[in-house]
Design a protein around this motif. Structure first.
Motif, PDB file in Angstrom:
ATOM      1  N   SER A 147       0.843  -1.187   0.000  1.00 21.58           N
ATOM      2  CA  SER A 147       0.000   0.000   0.000  1.00 21.58           C
ATOM      3  C   SER A 147       0.880   1.239   0.000  1.00 21.58           C
ATOM      4  CB  SER A 147      -0.899   0.009   1.246  1.00 21.58           C
ATOM      5  OG  SER A 147      -1.597   1.233   1.378  1.00 21.58           O
ATOM      6  N   PHE A 149      -0.276   3.722   1.860  1.00 22.71           N
ATOM      7  CA  PHE A 149      -0.672   4.237   3.172  1.00 22.71           C
ATOM      8  C   PHE A 149      -1.139   5.689   3.075  1.00 22.71           C
ATOM      9  CE2 PHE A 149       2.344   0.815   3.820  1.00 22.71           C
ATOM     10  CZ  PHE A 149       1.638  -0.009   4.686  1.00 22.71           C
ATOM     11  N   SER A 151      -3.921   8.803   3.093  1.00 15.99           N
ATOM     12  CA  SER A 151      -5.144   9.162   3.802  1.00 15.99           C
ATOM     13  C   SER A 151      -6.327   8.886   2.871  1.00 15.99           C
ATOM     14  CB  SER A 151      -5.117  10.647   4.165  1.00 15.99           C
ATOM     15  OG  SER A 151      -5.214  11.439   2.986  1.00 15.99           O
ATOM     16  N   PRO A 152      -7.538   8.741   3.428  1.00 12.01           N
ATOM     17  CA  PRO A 152      -8.695   8.509   2.548  1.00 12.01           C
ATOM     18  C   PRO A 152      -8.834   9.562   1.457  1.00 12.01           C
ATOM     19  CG  PRO A 152      -9.292   8.060   4.817  1.00 12.01           C
ATOM     20  CD  PRO A 152      -7.902   8.631   4.852  1.00 12.01           C
ATOM     21  N   PHE A 175      -6.529  -4.125   1.646  1.00 10.29           N
ATOM     22  CA  PHE A 175      -5.906  -3.165   2.554  1.00 10.29           C
ATOM     23  C   PHE A 175      -6.301  -1.746   2.168  1.00 10.29           C
ATOM     24  CE2 PHE A 175      -2.581  -0.582   4.377  1.00 10.29           C
ATOM     25  CZ  PHE A 175      -2.260  -1.214   5.563  1.00 10.29           C
ATOM     26  N   ASP A 176      -6.171  -1.405   0.883  1.00  5.85           N
ATOM     27  CA  ASP A 176      -6.462  -0.041   0.442  1.00  5.85           C
ATOM     28  C   ASP A 176      -7.957   0.248   0.401  1.00  5.85           C
ATOM     29  OD1 ASP A 176      -3.881   0.885   0.205  1.00  5.85           O
ATOM     30  OD2 ASP A 176      -3.660   0.269  -1.879  1.00  5.85           O
ATOM     31  N   ARG A 177      -8.747  -0.744   0.016  1.00  7.72           N
ATOM     32  CA  ARG A 177     -10.190  -0.515  -0.069  1.00  7.72           C
ATOM     33  C   ARG A 177     -10.766  -0.166   1.297  1.00  7.72           C
ATOM     34  NH1 ARG A 177     -14.117   1.264  -0.051  1.00  7.72           N
ATOM     35  NH2 ARG A 177     -16.095   0.826  -1.095  1.00  7.72           N
ATOM     36  N   ALA A 178     -10.222  -0.766   2.345  1.00  7.06           N
ATOM     37  CA  ALA A 178     -10.728  -0.500   3.693  1.00  7.06           C
ATOM     38  C   ALA A 178     -10.354   0.893   4.185  1.00  7.06           C
ATOM     39  CB  ALA A 178     -10.184  -1.549   4.664  1.00  7.06           C
ATOM     40  N   ARG A 179      -9.397   1.544   3.520  1.00  2.01           N
ATOM     41  CA  ARG A 179      -8.907   2.840   3.980  1.00  2.01           C
ATOM     42  C   ARG A 179      -9.273   3.989   3.049  1.00  2.01           C
ATOM     43  NH1 ARG A 179      -6.296  -1.184   5.864  1.00  2.01           N
ATOM     44  NH2 ARG A 179      -5.139  -1.109   7.823  1.00  2.01           N
ATOM     45  N   SER A 180     -10.068   3.720   2.026  1.00  4.98           N
ATOM     46  CA  SER A 180     -10.412   4.742   1.044  1.00  4.98           C
ATOM     47  C   SER A 180     -11.896   5.069   1.118  1.00  4.98           C
ATOM     48  CB  SER A 180     -10.073   4.255  -0.376  1.00  4.98           C
ATOM     49  OG  SER A 180      -8.729   3.849  -0.467  1.00  4.98           O
ATOM     50  N   HIS A 181     -12.219   6.320   0.806  1.00  5.41           N
ATOM     51  CA  HIS A 181     -13.628   6.684   0.683  1.00  5.41           C
ATOM     52  C   HIS A 181     -14.270   5.901  -0.461  1.00  5.41           C
ATOM     53  CE1 HIS A 181     -13.269   9.733   3.658  1.00  5.41           C
ATOM     54  NE2 HIS A 181     -12.510  10.538   2.945  1.00  5.41           N
ATOM     55  N   TYR A 183     -12.929   3.260  -4.074  1.00  5.57           N
ATOM     56  CA  TYR A 183     -11.846   2.630  -4.834  1.00  5.57           C
ATOM     57  C   TYR A 183     -12.413   2.360  -6.217  1.00  5.57           C
ATOM     58  CZ  TYR A 183      -7.648  -0.251  -5.518  1.00  5.57           C
ATOM     59  OH  TYR A 183      -6.445  -0.764  -5.958  1.00  5.57           O
TER      60      TYR A 183
END
Length: 414
Positions: A147, A149, A151-152, A175-181, A183
């Protein structure tokens, strides 16, 4: 522009990489392989300028090195500003070389007008290139590690500029989908590949001859750690544990191959002396990519002590293809790619003594080493061979070229 690129038919696919294909680095080498092995596609490489000599290989004849030549007066003035001031002006790149490359790449792409642009591990280029692309073109990001890493807000801005993202394993997406507004890009999962003919198990006689040539002892187990000598790759953690591995008379040599900052290497050498293991540790500098196969063929065990989130390390694939059992830090995605039958995971590599049990077990059990090496070789031949890898890339190229033509009103709108 490299000699020989002028006047050629416009490329279908352009690769944007930091360094030319002939230089070290997994991305550069992969791009060079794709150009050499997939001549049915018209491909071009845009990279930063280098003073290093370029060999006469097919992949390097398709390289354009982009420097400051051709920049406008305003761009030259902006590039000369300190990084904090450039950031205030909305220029996202901290170093001047990256900012210059972004401007020049956008300018060159407008002239070439390819159908697909492959961006390697540089998410900040997405918004810059999206503003420049006004023709049917797919913008594809190849994400090297787990990732960025972000911010959203950053993830939404940068990743949404791309039409598709290429990942090495599914864990990166989750990993990234859980941290993005959101995807939005399409996702391709394309693992790394390795030439199983170049990286192949040596015979006993070949291994003995190679050790003699490299000055390695014939009568001890050789543990190889190959990679950049930087703290995040963890060689100091491995070295710290080595004292306990050899404390009770175990005959083994830790062979650390790679280069990095001089202060860090001197620190490692000093640590080896202070720990009393200097006689069982050998430091060699970086080796040319075409000579790494010799390192794997000469060793008995490979260790990846990384402290960072890896994607799918090419060093692991190369060692496994050579029939070498491996120990590796258990980063997210390791289990997606490599079963424990060929790679023993280290759950907490930062923990004091974390590598000692696995190293001790495998050094004391040559039969288990042989079994793991055979399993790793079989895995690479079946799943990660050059032929399988090229087939996956052909499918990606065909899909992205088809999408660029099928949706000309969508590609390029952002």
């Amino acid at each position: 522009m490299s000699e020989g690129t002028a006047g050629r038919e416009a490329p279908q696919i352009v690769h944007l990489v930091a360094r030319a294909p002939h230089l070290s680095g997994s991305y550069n080498r992969r791009v060079g392989t794709l150009i050499d092995e997939l001549p049915e596609y018209r491909q071009r490489v845009l990279c930063t300028q280098t003073s290093e000599p370029v060999p006469d290989a097919a992949s390097d004849r398709e390289v354009e090195q982009l420097g400051v030549s051709g920049l406008s007066v305003a761009e030259r003035l902006l590039a000369a500003l300190p990084a904090p001031l450039r950031a205030r002006l909305g220029l996202p790149f901290g170093d001047r070389e990256s900012q210059v490359f972004a401007w020049q790449a956008a300018r060159r792409l407008r002239a070439l007008r390819p159908r697909v642009v492959m961006v390697y591990d540089n998410h900040k280029l997405g918004p810059v290139l999206r503003r420049a692309i006004d023709w049917p073109c797919r913008l594809v990001l190849h994400q090297h590690g787990l990732s960025y890493f972000l911010s959203p807000a950053q993830a939404t801005r940068d990743l949404s500029a791309f039409d598709a993202v290429v990942l090495l394993h599914p864990s990166s997406f989750h990993f990234d989908r859980a941290r993005s507004h959101q995807y939005l890009p399409d996702v391709h999962v394309l693992p790394n590949f390795v030439d199983t003919a170049e990286f192949a198990p040596p015979s006993r006689q070949e291994k003995q001859a190679l050790r003699a040539e490299l000055g390695l002892p014939a009568d001890v187990a050789v543990v190889l750690s190959l990679g950049r000598l930087v703290p995040k790759k963890g060689p100091h953690r491995l070295l710290r544990d080595w004292r306990e591995v050899v404390a009770y008379g175990r005959r083994a040599l830790l062979w650390i191959v790679g280069d990095g900052p001089a202060d860090y290497r001197r620190g490692l050498e000093s640590m080896a002396r202070e720990l009393g293991v200097a006689d069982s540790v050998r430091f060699d500098g970086a080796v040319a990519p075409e000579r790494t196969a010799r390192c794997y063929a000469a060793c008995d065990l490979f260790v990846l002590p990384s402290l960072c989130h890896e994607g799918q390390p090419l060093t692991l694939l190369e060692a496994l293809a050579t029939g070498v059992p491996c120990i590796a830090s258990d980063y997210p995605g390791l289990g997606d790619c490599f079963p424990e039958s060929c790679v023993e995971p280290i759950a907490i590599p930062n923990h004091l003594g974390a590598f000692v049990p696995a190293l001790s077990r495998l050094l004391d059990d040559p039969h288990r080493r042989d079994a793991m090496g055979a399993a790793g070789r079989a895995l690479c031949v079946e799943e990660y061979s050059l032929a399988r890898g090229l087939d996956r890339w052909r499918r990606l190229y065909d899909e992205e070229l088809r999408m660029a033509v099928a949706f000309p009103g969508v590609a390029g709108e952002g």
